[in-house]
Design a protein around this motif. Structure first.
Motif, PDB file in Angstrom:
ATOM      1  N   UNK A 186       0.796  -1.229   0.000  1.00  0.00           N
ATOM      2  CA  UNK A 186       0.000   0.000   0.000  1.00  0.00           C
ATOM      3  C   UNK A 186       0.831   1.283   0.000  1.00  0.00           C
ATOM      4  N   UNK A 187       2.136   1.155  -0.110  1.00  0.00           N
ATOM      5  CA  UNK A 187       2.971   2.361  -0.014  1.00  0.00           C
ATOM      6  C   UNK A 187       3.206   3.028  -1.359  1.00  0.00           C
ATOM      7  N   UNK A 188       2.980   2.300  -2.457  1.00  0.00           N
ATOM      8  CA  UNK A 188       3.238   2.857  -3.777  1.00  0.00           C
ATOM      9  C   UNK A 188       2.085   3.764  -4.223  1.00  0.00           C
ATOM     10  N   UNK A 189       2.390   4.715  -5.088  1.00  0.00           N
ATOM     11  CA  UNK A 189       1.380   5.656  -5.569  1.00  0.00           C
ATOM     12  C   UNK A 189       0.508   5.036  -6.656  1.00  0.00           C
ATOM     13  N   UNK A 190       1.114   4.306  -7.573  1.00  0.00           N
ATOM     14  CA  UNK A 190       0.388   3.726  -8.693  1.00  0.00           C
ATOM     15  C   UNK A 190       0.053   2.259  -8.440  1.00  0.00           C
ATOM     16  N   UNK A 191      -1.124   1.865  -8.881  1.00  0.00           N
ATOM     17  CA  UNK A 191      -1.568   0.473  -8.712  1.00  0.00           C
ATOM     18  C   UNK A 191      -0.564  -0.501  -9.329  1.00  0.00           C
ATOM     19  N   UNK A 192      -0.051  -0.163 -10.515  1.00  0.00           N
ATOM     20  CA  UNK A 192       0.852  -1.061 -11.234  1.00  0.00           C
ATOM     21  C   UNK A 192       2.151  -1.319 -10.478  1.00  0.00           C
ATOM     22  N   UNK A 193       2.521  -0.427  -9.569  1.00  0.00           N
ATOM     23  CA  UNK A 193       3.786  -0.565  -8.844  1.00  0.00           C
ATOM     24  C   UNK A 193       3.645  -1.368  -7.553  1.00  0.00           C
ATOM     25  N   UNK A 194       2.426  -1.750  -7.224  1.00  0.00           N
ATOM     26  CA  UNK A 194       2.220  -2.502  -5.993  1.00  0.00           C
ATOM     27  C   UNK A 194       2.720  -3.946  -6.151  1.00  0.00           C
ATOM     28  N   UNK A 195       2.897  -4.617  -5.014  1.00  0.00           N
ATOM     29  CA  UNK A 195       3.372  -5.992  -5.008  1.00  0.00           C
ATOM     30  C   UNK A 195       2.334  -6.882  -4.331  1.00  0.00           C
TER      31      UNK A 195
ATOM     32  N   UNK B 201      -9.448   0.773  -4.828  1.00  0.00           N
ATOM     33  CA  UNK B 201     -10.045   1.989  -4.263  1.00  0.00           C
ATOM     34  C   UNK B 201     -11.281   1.664  -3.425  1.00  0.00           C
ATOM     35  N   UNK B 202     -12.024   0.642  -3.825  1.00  0.00           N
ATOM     36  CA  UNK B 202     -13.234   0.263  -3.099  1.00  0.00           C
ATOM     37  C   UNK B 202     -12.900  -0.430  -1.785  1.00  0.00           C
ATOM     38  N   UNK B 203     -11.869  -1.266  -1.796  1.00  0.00           N
ATOM     39  CA  UNK B 203     -11.614  -2.162  -0.665  1.00  0.00           C
ATOM     40  C   UNK B 203     -10.614  -1.637   0.361  1.00  0.00           C
ATOM     41  N   UNK B 204      -9.687  -0.780  -0.042  1.00  0.00           N
ATOM     42  CA  UNK B 204      -8.565  -0.475   0.857  1.00  0.00           C
ATOM     43  C   UNK B 204      -9.009   0.137   2.184  1.00  0.00           C
ATOM     44  N   UNK B 205     -10.072   0.956   2.173  1.00  0.00           N
ATOM     45  CA  UNK B 205     -10.532   1.588   3.405  1.00  0.00           C
ATOM     46  C   UNK B 205     -11.896   1.058   3.855  1.00  0.00           C
TER      47      UNK B 205
END
Length: 400
Positions: A103-112, A194-198
């Protein structure tokens, strides 16, 4: 004669340095399996045909006697049979995992991908999250279905089968290059974060130190399967005992009955003993000839990379299923054959499936053969017995 398969999902492994060069199966305390080994046929079987992706779908089809080259049409369509999704010939289904992304990356594509199962999220929590996805991602031609734990389903009307990546194959990796090429699927995955994170469920999970289920992940695309009746094919009445929709779906397609066990959840804390009792009841009192008992826990522990918990899962299978089942049949005076095996390896080193052959144990209560002192990957290889086509192994179990 009664027939029982104890399918220990993902149990096979590689030698692990921290276990002194033993595999989890070798390191586990398994007097039940080892006690049968000396009187059983022990060998190796290739459950995943050469050139096919190693997974519980192709491997379990093989073990239950269906050639994956002929009958496999994708993983998620088998799960759709269990969930009750009514697929037409033009529909395509996708597995929808609830996964944990960084959750630290800005772009979705950069997440792991950190966890393919969101910490084996409970079905109740997952159901709340799936309701949020259904509302937030709803669009014509796409329908979501809620399954068990992290395993859910998306059906696309008049869709096309796409090559998609299983999340457990890319744990810890950057997801950008593994996202769907299909623009709609890709957009839904991005929006799902965006729907699930919070979502309140995930806020609470973080507070409890658990992994949040913060994204949907689509994979396992396929079309409606067409299995033939297991009973007509083999002449025996069969039942399935499993906590996961994939195996339940195979049973539906094969016109076998599914037997539900309270507390069976596909995790390390599943109701092992209840599965064993249900199998004995089905075979000795309810008129079934064949029961397939599937236990998911070793596979999940392999995906988590935990040799310790994988050993624990194997020991629980031995203590709470295999030994009580053997004792129950002995007390009932029932003749039986038991086949024990994994569907595929899930080595803790790689945290995903491999297509290597797996060891099997075939025990017949009416006759004794000279087998090795223990059941393991090593002893399976040492016997020199090798079944090249996994779907033919069931003929050894059911032979008259």
């Amino acid at each position: 004669m009664k027939y029982i398969v104890i399918l220990c999902d993902g149990m096979a492994d590689e030698p692990v340095e921290s276990l002194g060069g033993k595999t989890p199966l070798e390191a586990a305390h398994t007097p039940g399996m080892d006690g049968l080994a000396g009187k059983s046929e022990i060998g190796m079987v290739r459950t995943v045909p050469e050139g096919m992706s190693p997974g519980s779908d192709t491997a379990n089809l093989s073990v239950i006697g269906y050639d994956p080259r002929k009958y496999y049409s994708g993983r998620s369509p088998l799960e759709a049979l269990s969930i009750g999704a009514d697929m037409t010939e033009d529909d395509v289904s996708f597995r929808c995992n609830l996964v944990t992304l960084s959750e630290t990356e800005e772009n979705y594509e950069d997440r792991h991908i950190l966890d393919h199962s969101s910490g084996e999220i409970s079905t109740a929590e997952a159901a709340e999250l799936m309701e949020a996805l259904k509302k937030g991602l709803q669009r014509e031609g796409y329908t979501f279905y809620t399954g068990i734990s992290y395993r859910h389903l998306l059906i696309q009307s008049k869709g096309k089968v796409a090559e998609l990546t299983a999340p457990h194959d890319i744990l810890t990796k950057r997801i950008g290059e593994y996202l769907p090429g299909d623009q709609v699927l890709r957009e839904m995955m991005v929006k799902s974060y965006d729907i699930l994170k919070d979502h309140p469920v995930n806020i609470k999970r973080r507070e409890q130190g658990k992994n949040p289920a913060n994204s949907a992940w689509f994979w396992g695309a396929g079309t409606r399967p067409a299995l033939i009746s297991f009973e007509k094919k083999n002449g025996v009445k069969g039942a399935m005992i499993s906590a996961v929709d994939l195996l339940k779906g195979i049973a539906v397609g094969a016109e076998m009955d599914n037997i539900a066990v309270e507390g069976a959840n596909g995790g390390l804390d599943t109701n092992y003993a209840g599965k064993g009792r249900a199998a004995v009841k089905a075979l000795t009192r309810d008129g079934y000839d064949f029961v397939y008992v599937h236990i998911e826990a070793p596979d999940e522990m392999g995906h988590q990379g935990s040799a310790e918990n994988k050993i624990l899962a194997i020991e629980r299978i031995d203590e709470q299923i295999i030994r009580p089942v053997v004792q129950a049949f002995r007390e009932a005076g029932t003749d039986y054959r038991m086949l024990i095996l994994p569907d595929h390896p899930t080595p803790v080193r790689v945290r995903t499936h491999t297509g290597d052959p797996v060891p099997y144990l075939l025990y017949d209560s009416t006759r004794s053969v000279d087998g090795p002192a223990a059941y393991s990957e090593k002893t399976g290889k040492q016997t020199g017995i090798y079944v090249a086509e996994g779907y033919t192994l069931i003929s050894r179990l059911l032979e008259k």
